[in-house]
Design a protein around this motif. Sequence first.
Motif, PDB file in Angstrom:
ATOM      1  N   UNK A  52      -6.690  -5.943  -7.441  1.00  0.00           N
ATOM      2  CA  UNK A  52      -7.003  -6.243  -6.053  1.00  0.00           C
ATOM      3  C   UNK A  52      -5.860  -7.027  -5.404  1.00  0.00           C
ATOM      4  N   UNK A  53      -5.331  -8.010  -6.122  1.00  0.00           N
ATOM      5  CA  UNK A  53      -4.228  -8.807  -5.577  1.00  0.00           C
ATOM      6  C   UNK A  53      -3.029  -7.922  -5.267  1.00  0.00           C
ATOM      7  N   UNK A  54      -2.710  -6.980  -6.154  1.00  0.00           N
ATOM      8  CA  UNK A  54      -1.586  -6.069  -5.957  1.00  0.00           C
ATOM      9  C   UNK A  54      -1.818  -5.176  -4.736  1.00  0.00           C
ATOM     10  N   UNK A  55      -2.994  -4.557  -4.665  1.00  0.00           N
ATOM     11  CA  UNK A  55      -3.275  -3.617  -3.577  1.00  0.00           C
ATOM     12  C   UNK A  55      -3.359  -4.305  -2.212  1.00  0.00           C
ATOM     13  N   UNK A  56      -4.038  -5.443  -2.160  1.00  0.00           N
ATOM     14  CA  UNK A  56      -4.135  -6.179  -0.889  1.00  0.00           C
ATOM     15  C   UNK A  56      -2.749  -6.652  -0.453  1.00  0.00           C
ATOM     16  N   UNK A  57      -1.971  -7.180  -1.385  1.00  0.00           N
ATOM     17  CA  UNK A  57      -0.621  -7.658  -1.074  1.00  0.00           C
ATOM     18  C   UNK A  57       0.263  -6.525  -0.559  1.00  0.00           C
ATOM     19  N   UNK A  58       0.169  -5.362  -1.197  1.00  0.00           N
ATOM     20  CA  UNK A  58       0.965  -4.212  -0.763  1.00  0.00           C
ATOM     21  C   UNK A  58       0.589  -3.803   0.658  1.00  0.00           C
ATOM     22  N   UNK A  59      -0.703  -3.646   0.895  1.00  0.00           N
ATOM     23  CA  UNK A  59      -1.167  -3.212   2.214  1.00  0.00           C
ATOM     24  C   UNK A  59      -0.853  -4.192   3.317  1.00  0.00           C
ATOM     25  N   UNK A  60      -1.103  -5.463   3.057  1.00  0.00           N
ATOM     26  CA  UNK A  60      -0.850  -6.499   4.065  1.00  0.00           C
ATOM     27  C   UNK A  60       0.623  -6.521   4.463  1.00  0.00           C
ATOM     28  N   UNK A  61       1.505  -6.532   3.490  1.00  0.00           N
ATOM     29  CA  UNK A  61       2.933  -6.637   3.794  1.00  0.00           C
ATOM     30  C   UNK A  61       3.463  -5.353   4.421  1.00  0.00           C
ATOM     31  N   UNK A  62       3.018  -4.202   3.944  1.00  0.00           N
ATOM     32  CA  UNK A  62       3.470  -2.944   4.550  1.00  0.00           C
ATOM     33  C   UNK A  62       3.102  -2.906   6.029  1.00  0.00           C
ATOM     34  N   UNK A  63       1.900  -3.328   6.366  1.00  0.00           N
ATOM     35  CA  UNK A  63       1.490  -3.367   7.772  1.00  0.00           C
ATOM     36  C   UNK A  63       2.213  -4.464   8.545  1.00  0.00           C
ATOM     37  N   UNK A  64       2.314  -5.643   7.935  1.00  0.00           N
ATOM     38  CA  UNK A  64       2.946  -6.776   8.619  1.00  0.00           C
ATOM     39  C   UNK A  64       4.423  -6.523   8.908  1.00  0.00           C
TER      40      UNK A  64
END
Length: 188
Positions: free
Chosen positions: A2-14
């Motif tokens: 979860x930490x990996x997936x949320x981190x990936x998505x958040x930063x890609x969007x940000x």
Amino acid sequence: MEAFLVSTGIVALAEMGDKTQLLSLVLAARFRKPWPIVLGILVATLANHALAGAVGSWVQAQLGPQVLRWVLGLSFIAMAVWMLIPDKLDEDDQPSAASRLGVFGTTLVAFFLAEMGDKTQIATVALAAQYKAWAAVVAGTTLGMMIANAPVVWFGDRLVKKVPIRVVHLVSAAIFAVLGMVALMGWG
């Protein structure tokens, strides 16, 4: 995971429309050598986010769970507001074409410095503190950075013109706001 997936998505969007994405576009236009630019972005991001993740882990260890919950919640809400403010590339951030460091070195230094205090660096600190998973967060935020920046190096202007940056910023802001509320409510 979860930490990996949320981190990936958040930063890609940000990263969409962020100063470092604009820097990627400038580097690609100036040097026209995508592989050393992408490699420089990767190494700079790994170094920067590894340090940010370490700070997040340290903060998590130093604060009690109640204080950490409030710090994280308010930090994510602040990130949501920050996402609504468009970035621009400062004159000082533009790399010199005559750099003695070469394409890789110029990218590494410029990207590392541009990322200091940037939204994604602050997000990495907060995510590492929240998830207590330094490696997963650093890997995720680095992947998110590469997802957002590598295509800009190769496809440049055509890609940036087709992405609705305002919509991406609104979605990112909403995700950060939800994460902030989840942290404040103690659900996460």
